[in-house]
Design a protein around this motif. Structure first.
Motif, short mmCIF file in Angstrom:
data_model
loop_
_atom_site.label_atom_id
_atom_site.label_comp_id
_atom_site.label_asym_id
_atom_site.label_seq_id
_atom_site.Cartn_x
_atom_site.Cartn_y
_atom_site.Cartn_z
N ALA A 41 0.78 -1.17 0.05
CA ALA A 41 0.16 0.18 -0.13
C ALA A 41 0.87 1.25 -0.05
O ALA A 41 0.61 2.29 -0.79
N LEU A 42 1.96 1.15 0.63
CA LEU A 42 2.88 2.53 0.56
C LEU A 42 3.56 2.70 -0.46
O LEU A 42 4.05 3.71 -0.80
N GLY A 43 4.00 1.59 -1.05
CA GLY A 43 4.67 1.59 -2.56
C GLY A 43 6.12 2.28 -2.31
O GLY A 43 6.50 2.15 -1.33
N GLU A 44 6.74 2.67 -3.43
CA GLU A 44 8.04 3.23 -3.59
C GLU A 44 8.18 4.30 -2.68
O GLU A 44 9.35 4.83 -2.30
N ALA A 45 6.85 5.21 -2.45
CA ALA A 45 7.01 6.38 -1.84
C ALA A 45 7.29 6.39 -0.25
O ALA A 45 8.04 7.09 0.33
N GLY A 46 7.22 5.11 0.19
CA GLY A 46 7.45 4.90 1.72
C GLY A 46 6.34 5.48 2.50
O GLY A 46 5.40 6.01 2.21
N GLY A 47 6.79 5.38 3.76
CA GLY A 47 5.95 5.98 4.77
C GLY A 47 6.25 5.27 6.30
O GLY A 47 7.30 4.91 6.56
#
Length: 506
Positions: free
Chosen positions: A456-462
């Motif tokens: 759900a977070l994908g490459e953008a992270g978090g």
């Protein structure tokens, strides 16, 4: 009841967790006059232990010739004993316990035995649905900074009976709702009782919300502390505190509540302590005339005391815990304002909004101690300005998630992944408000939930936030085991994140 008063009685232990083992050791090695030290010869107080089959072999291996081990605690067997020393996790409202109590068996906990034998101790008891562990640890940390030899024990991870022969200037005792009536039953009067908040939890143990509230507040209504330290932002505590302040005694409050409640079995009420005077005084925190926050500044009344920026206490709720601790320190007779700066050196407790670290652009936060929707909301508030995927769900206690769902309408996280026994019920509550504005997933296990959060977070992270809002029972023995598994799934060493600093006496 003191340990020495068990002599000549038929006594059983019920439960063989850490509390049960501590009770056995106290009976066998304490200053009770019931034992022959350094010996397992005949002449010891005969004991029967009720435990599960897995624990039975461990108990039998002790070589205690006066210990009988059984694996079925029926009403008939429990009724055969004068006194049963019960571990906190075993509900006092189980049918077999109530039936045995009706026939005259007295149920006590290790906490009650310790308090009964240590009437001389200066005790600061801390309870509340959430925040009690952090408040207790802060209290001990600050008292030690003030030169007090301080014990930190109780529900936080060290049974009081393990320290039965030790001495301290101050005893900081964390109490769960399973233990608060133990204090009242002991006949001892706590010097200070701190209650952080009260909202529904542990409904499976207590049987109803009202009974949970009554049991939790027994620390005030029945144990009659000299000083009650209460949260002015909690409506239940405000109502009770105002009645005490107005001259309605704690015992009268307890009687009124019992008359208003219709779901407390008579046998359960035998835990209560009759007599005693009302709580001597109420000290409020989170109120303008006491310790409270104004923006990021900590105040005592009108005096600005400490800028909270940089303190190792994430979230406003943790700063409220600091206010509770400082209020208790003032009530104890020390200058809390002088000790407040020492909060900067506080070591946060594991599994409580614990930042494990970063891996591949994802920050891992372990809040496994979160066992109510309220706690999960507090955790989300800390990470409201970042991309966060929260993992929700566990053992189903029947707690209502509608308030949680409503709160997510206004400020939703990036993603929610539900899991565990109550995962489908939480998922249904959230699906009604998601409206496609944030991701909502479901998983069968913690490992699968972590995978779904990563996706759900994908490459953008978090941030992946484990704040389940539910107990861990089922796949895990307790919340610590769940937190350790979460750490391992993130690539962190579970052994380095699990120790509770400050336990014991220092």
């Amino acid at each position: 009841m003191r340990i020495s008063q068990l002599e000549g009685r038929r006594v059983a232990l019920w439960g063989w967790g850490r509390e049960g083992r501590a009770a056995w050791r106290a009976l066998r090695a304490g200053d009770s006059g019931l034992v022959i030290r350094d010996s397992y010869e005949a002449g010891r107080l005969p004991l029967t232990l009720f435990c599960n089959a897995d624990e039975a072999d461990e108990a039998r291996a002790l070589g205690d010739s006066a210990l009988t081990v059984e694996t079925e605690a029926t009403a008939e067997r429990l009724a055969a004993f004068d006194v049963v020393i019960k571990s906190p996790g075993i509900s006092a409202y189980r049918p077999e316990a109530l039936a045995a109590a009706e026939r005259g068996t007295r149920f006590v906990g290790g906490t009650a035995l310790w308090f009964a034998g240590r009437a001389d101790a200066r005790t600061l008891c801390v309870t509340g649905t959430k925040g009690k562990s952090t408040t207790s640890a802060l209290l001990a940390h600050l008292l030690r900074a003030g030169g007090q030899r301080t014990a930190l024990a109780g529900n936080i991870g060290l049974p009081l009976l393990e320290l039965i022969d030790d001495q301290a200037d101050a005893w900081v005792v964390e109490l769960s709702s399973y233990q608060t009536r133990d204090v009242a039953a002991s006949g001892a009067r706590p010097e200070i009782a701190v209650v952080t908040n009260v909202f529904p939890e542990h409904l499976d143990w207590h049987g109803s919300e009202q009974r949970y509230v009554d049991d939790k507040l027994a620390l005030l209504t029945e144990a009659n502390p000299r000083v009650a330290v209460l949260n002015a932002e909690d409506p239940r505590l405000v109502a009770l505190g105002e009645r005490i302040e107005s001259g309605v005694g704690a015992t009268e409050v307890a009687t009124t509540r019992a008359e208003e409640s219709r779901d407390v079995p008579a046998a359960a009420c035998r835990h209560s302590h009759s007599g005693g005077s009302a709580a001597g005084v109420v000290r409020w925190f989170n109120r303008a005339d006491g310790w409270h926050l104004r923006g990021g500044m900590l105040h005592r009344g009108e005096d600005a005391v400490l800028d909270t920026a940089g303190l190792p206490l994430p979230g406003r709720h943790n700063l409220g815990n600091l206010c509770a601790a400082l209020t208790a320190i003032d009530a104890f007779g020390l200058d809390a304002a002088a000790l407040a700066p020492h909060a900067a050196a506080f070591a946060p407790l594991p599994h409580r909004l614990q930042v494990l670290g970063e891996r591949d652009g994802i920050v891992w936060v372990n809040d496994s101690i979160s066992t109510t929707p309220h706690a999960s909301l507090a955790a989300l508030e800390v990470y409201r300005d970042v991309r966060v995927a929260i993992l929700l769900g566990g053992h189903d206690r029947g707690v209502d998630w509608s308030v949680f769902a409503d709160r997510l309408r206004g400020r939703p996280p990036h993603a929610v992944v539900t899991m565990g026994q109550n995962g489908p019920r939480i998922h249904d509550a959230l699906a009604a408000v998601a409206d496609g504005r944030w991701r909502l997933g479901a998983a069968e296990s913690l490992a699968a939930a972590v995978d779904a959060a990563r996706a759900a977070l994908g490459e953008a992270g978090g941030v992946i936030l484990l704040s389940p809002g539910a107990p861990s029972f089922g796949p895990y023995r307790d919340y610590t085991e769940r937190g350790r598994h979460f750490a391992a799934l993130g690539g962190f060493d579970p052994d380095t994140i699990a120790a509770i600093p400050g336990l014991g006496i220092a």
